[in-house]
Design an enzyme around this catalytic site. Structure first.
Site, short mmCIF file in Angstrom:
data_model
loop_
_atom_site.label_atom_id
_atom_site.label_comp_id
_atom_site.label_asym_id
_atom_site.label_seq_id
_atom_site.Cartn_x
_atom_site.Cartn_y
_atom_site.Cartn_z
N ASN A 5 -6.72 2.42 -12.41
CA ASN A 5 -5.69 1.51 -11.92
C ASN A 5 -4.33 2.09 -12.24
O ASN A 5 -4.16 2.77 -13.25
CB ASN A 5 -5.83 0.15 -12.62
CG ASN A 5 -4.75 -0.84 -12.21
OD1 ASN A 5 -4.47 -1.02 -11.01
ND2 ASN A 5 -4.10 -1.46 -13.18
N LEU A 18 -9.55 -9.23 -10.47
CA LEU A 18 -10.24 -8.56 -11.58
C LEU A 18 -11.52 -7.90 -11.07
O LEU A 18 -12.18 -8.42 -10.17
CB LEU A 18 -10.59 -9.64 -12.60
CG LEU A 18 -10.71 -9.26 -14.06
CD1 LEU A 18 -9.45 -8.56 -14.56
CD2 LEU A 18 -10.98 -10.50 -14.90
N HIS A 70 -0.42 0.95 -13.08
CA HIS A 70 0.36 -0.21 -13.53
C HIS A 70 1.82 0.21 -13.69
O HIS A 70 2.09 1.28 -14.26
CB HIS A 70 -0.20 -0.72 -14.87
CG HIS A 70 0.49 -1.95 -15.35
ND1 HIS A 70 0.23 -3.20 -14.84
CD2 HIS A 70 1.47 -2.11 -16.28
CE1 HIS A 70 1.01 -4.08 -15.43
NE2 HIS A 70 1.76 -3.46 -16.32
N GLY A 86 0.79 -1.23 0.00
CA GLY A 86 0.00 0.00 0.00
C GLY A 86 0.82 1.28 0.00
O GLY A 86 0.38 2.29 0.55
N SER A 87 1.99 1.27 -0.66
CA SER A 87 2.75 2.53 -0.67
C SER A 87 2.05 3.58 -1.54
O SER A 87 2.10 4.78 -1.23
CB SER A 87 4.19 2.30 -1.12
OG SER A 87 4.26 2.01 -2.49
N GLU A 120 5.08 6.62 -9.55
CA GLU A 120 3.69 6.20 -9.32
C GLU A 120 3.06 7.05 -8.21
O GLU A 120 1.90 7.47 -8.30
CB GLU A 120 3.63 4.73 -8.91
CG GLU A 120 4.03 3.75 -9.98
CD GLU A 120 3.84 2.31 -9.52
OE1 GLU A 120 2.86 2.02 -8.83
OE2 GLU A 120 4.71 1.47 -9.85
C1 GRF Z 1 2.56 -0.86 -7.84
O1 GRF Z 1 3.75 -1.05 -8.52
C2 GRF Z 1 1.40 -0.71 -8.80
O2 GRF Z 1 1.77 -0.12 -10.00
C3 GRF Z 1 0.98 -2.12 -9.03
O3 GRF Z 1 1.15 -2.76 -7.79
C4 GRF Z 1 2.15 -2.10 -7.04
C5 GRF Z 1 1.56 -1.75 -5.72
O4 GRF Z 1 2.52 -1.24 -4.85
N1 GRF Z 1 -0.35 -2.20 -9.57
P1 GRF Z 1 2.07 -0.64 -3.45
O5 GRF Z 1 1.28 -1.73 -2.72
O6 GRF Z 1 1.26 0.58 -3.70
O7 GRF Z 1 3.37 -0.34 -2.75
#
Ligand code: GRF
Length: 195
Positions: A106, A91, A108, A13-14, A178
């Site tokens: 989402n 999903l 990715h 959950g970062s 991200e």
């Molecule tokens: C991230 O790399 C995101 O792009 C992918 O899953 C990972 C989740 O990382 N869908 P976190 O749990 O938010 O650290």
């Protein structure tokens, strides 16, 4: 009244934490709910520490009907305006993507449409990018459809792939992007007139 977000997570959950930090005192955007696909996970601890309600879903694989029903119930009862998948591995059922058109996004960790779809999650993505000798990777925020990583792309951020990168190092560099991009897109969708 503030727009209400639900964050869906399956892991540490970062990205969720980045959203918590960004919207903690935001007057128009509130993280109203964390929906977890399992427990215990880091994202649940983060929600608890920040006073955010948590719901844990039944297994999508073992009880698809119960999973779908509970997910819809959580979103309806919490009056959710925008659903944010942040490391959520199940999903989203088609009935829910239909009920929330352009309201489920989402993140990715690659430049879609490349390196997306079933099996492209976690370090698998970065291993594949390095194996393909790509010079660039990054992250993508896209609308969610009933297929993994296939909905319309909203925004991307690029990072270089360095010659000596391990999958872990590349993942770390992308994750930093991200954390910025996801919150920016949430604002862009909910507060479109903001410059
Ligand atoms: C991230 O790399 C995101 O792009 C992918 O899953 C990972 C989740 O990382 N869908 P976190 O749990 O938010 O650290």
């Amino acid at each position: 009244m503030a727009f209400r977000i639900a964050v869906l997570a399956s892991g540490s959950g970062s990205n969720f934490q980045a959203l918590i930090d960004r919207f903690k005192s935001h007057p128009q955007i509130k993280i109203a709910l964390l929906i977890a696909s399992k427990q215990p996970i880091g994202a649940i601890a983060r929600a608890t520490q920040n006073g955010i309600p948590v719901q844990v879903l039944p297994s999508a694989k073992e009880s698809p009907g119960a999973y779908e029903m509970m997910l819809q119930k959580c979103l309806t009862e919490a009056r959710i305006d925008l659903v944010v998948l942040a490391g959520f591995l199940s999903l989203i059922p088609a009935v829910i993507t239909k009920n929330y058109p352009k309201r489920i996004i989402n993140i990715h960790p690659a430049l879609l449409p490349d390196f997306g779809g079933k099996g492209f999650y976690g370090l698998n993505v970065h291993k594949a990018v390095i194996a393909a000798k790509r010079k660039e990777s990054g992250c993508t925020v896209h609308f969610v459809s009933e297929e993994y990583d296939k909905g319309d792309i909203i925004a991307q951020r690029k990072v270089p792939v360095l010659a000596k990168d391990t999958p872990e190092e590349l993942a770390k560099r992308i994750l930093a992007e991200e954390h910025q991009l996801l919150g920016e897109v949430v604002e862009q969708i909910l507060l479109p007139s903001k410059p």
